[in-house]
Motif scaffolding. Sequence first.
Motif, PDB file in Angstrom:
ATOM      1  N   HIS A   1       0.862  -1.191   0.000  1.00  0.00           N
ATOM      2  CA  HIS A   1       0.000   0.000   0.000  1.00  0.00           C
ATOM      3  C   HIS A   1       0.896   1.238   0.000  1.00  0.00           C
ATOM      4  CE1 HIS A   1      -3.101   2.800   0.812  1.00  0.00           C
ATOM      5  NE2 HIS A   1      -3.079   2.770   2.132  1.00  0.00           N
ATOM      6  N   ALA A   2       1.617   1.418  -1.110  1.00  0.00           N
ATOM      7  CA  ALA A   2       2.628   2.477  -1.182  1.00  0.00           C
ATOM      8  C   ALA A   2       2.088   3.792  -1.693  1.00  0.00           C
ATOM      9  CB  ALA A   2       3.786   2.023  -2.070  1.00  0.00           C
ATOM     10  N   VAL A   3       0.984   3.763  -2.471  1.00  0.00           N
ATOM     11  CA  VAL A   3       0.474   4.997  -3.068  1.00  0.00           C
ATOM     12  C   VAL A   3      -1.002   5.174  -2.738  1.00  0.00           C
ATOM     13  CG1 VAL A   3       2.155   4.929  -4.943  1.00  0.00           C
ATOM     14  CG2 VAL A   3      -0.114   3.925  -5.295  1.00  0.00           C
ATOM     15  N   GLU A   4      -1.416   6.433  -2.761  1.00  0.00           N
ATOM     16  CA  GLU A   4      -2.791   6.788  -2.442  1.00  0.00           C
ATOM     17  C   GLU A   4      -3.675   6.678  -3.680  1.00  0.00           C
ATOM     18  OE1 GLU A   4      -0.845  10.503  -4.032  1.00  0.00           O
ATOM     19  OE2 GLU A   4      -0.267   8.699  -2.921  1.00  0.00           O
ATOM     20  N   GLU A   5      -4.986   6.725  -3.460  1.00  0.00           N
ATOM     21  CA  GLU A   5      -5.918   6.774  -4.580  1.00  0.00           C
ATOM     22  C   GLU A   5      -5.675   8.058  -5.377  1.00  0.00           C
ATOM     23  OE1 GLU A   5      -8.712   4.745  -6.777  1.00  0.00           O
ATOM     24  OE2 GLU A   5      -7.787   4.105  -4.895  1.00  0.00           O
ATOM     25  N   GLY A   6      -5.731   7.947  -6.685  1.00  0.00           N
ATOM     26  CA  GLY A   6      -5.492   9.105  -7.524  1.00  0.00           C
ATOM     27  C   GLY A   6      -4.029   9.366  -7.808  1.00  0.00           C
ATOM     28  N   ALA A   7      -3.154   8.410  -7.493  1.00  0.00           N
ATOM     29  CA  ALA A   7      -1.729   8.573  -7.788  1.00  0.00           C
ATOM     30  C   ALA A   7      -1.524   8.749  -9.292  1.00  0.00           C
ATOM     31  CB  ALA A   7      -0.949   7.357  -7.292  1.00  0.00           C
ATOM     32  N   GLY A   8      -0.477   9.460  -9.668  1.00  0.00           N
ATOM     33  CA  GLY A   8      -0.234   9.770 -11.064  1.00  0.00           C
ATOM     34  C   GLY A   8       0.193   8.575 -11.889  1.00  0.00           C
ATOM     35  N   LYS A   9       0.295   8.807 -13.196  1.00  0.00           N
ATOM     36  CA  LYS A   9       0.595   7.712 -14.124  1.00  0.00           C
ATOM     37  C   LYS A   9       1.912   7.031 -13.814  1.00  0.00           C
ATOM     38  CE  LYS A   9      -2.011   9.197 -18.212  1.00  0.00           C
ATOM     39  NZ  LYS A   9      -1.908   9.581 -19.654  1.00  0.00           N
TER      40      LYS A   9
END
Length: 315
Positions: free
Chosen positions: A244-252
């Motif tokens: 779970h390294a990135v949040e929702e809406g993380a960039g491309k």
Amino acid sequence: MSRWLGVCLVLAALPAVSQAADRSCPTMGVQLQVLGSGGAELAPDRAGSSYLVWIDGRARLLIDVGQGAAARFAQSGARIDELDAVLLTHTHLDHTADLPALVQAALVAQRSRALPVFGPPGNRFAASAVTLVRTLFDNTRGAWRHLGDVVSPMTREGFKIQPHEVRERPRPLATRRPAPAGPIALDINRLEVAAAPVVHGVYPALAWRLKAANKTIVFTGDTNGEGEALSSLAQGADILVASHAVEEGAGKADRLSHMPPSAIGQLAARAGVRQLVLVHRGARTLGRETETTTQIRRHYNGAIGFADDLTCYAP
């Protein structure tokens, strides 16, 4: 080497000024212990990615060895001589930094049997498991060459570390399109272990599955979740350990390498897992537990755990 080892043994025999409390898991059945729940940042209360599988009170498999994991291994009460293998999801620093410390600990503890290390093949962006071990411990060119006896074929006695690259077997040529390759099965001291290649940007990476006593634990490692291999590997798992390294809406750019919460929820739902354990929790995801849970719950209704260091989970 022998003089260095003698010094270490003397130091190890000295009484410690302070000793961390034993945080071992329950001794019955299969248990998952999160040694390191953090990400690439240096955090006072989170080691880098590392997970320990206990079976009937013995620490049998270590998955990844990120920064701080060796100290957490000691805190867990695990014994280095009981470990059957180390499984690497990939060779990035936050998943492998404490491998030299683990090898040194095995020498000081006078471990006698070999320790296999299984990991992905390499490419021009990342070292393979074999290259990593050789680069660290080669006795003439390695970074830690004073530990070189652990890989030297000229030294027959003592503890050895045995690196292996986990690859798909070549498929026979056929006129029809071959079926997708299944998980790559390994037999590690009578433990059912399997790996599947996953997409982590341009870096070779593996997801891992362990089955013991009719319980199944799957580790996604760092991946964007693309393809069917991971879903197949995780099918029906009792525990899915998801990065779970990135949040929702993380960039491309981030989505090329990591799953946001919604993708984790979709994977857990497709695979029908009983319990989801979220790890690799860093600055970008800590404090967003409510938001993360909301996104996962749109797809998955099972148990969700936000891991902390040394937490134990029963399948």
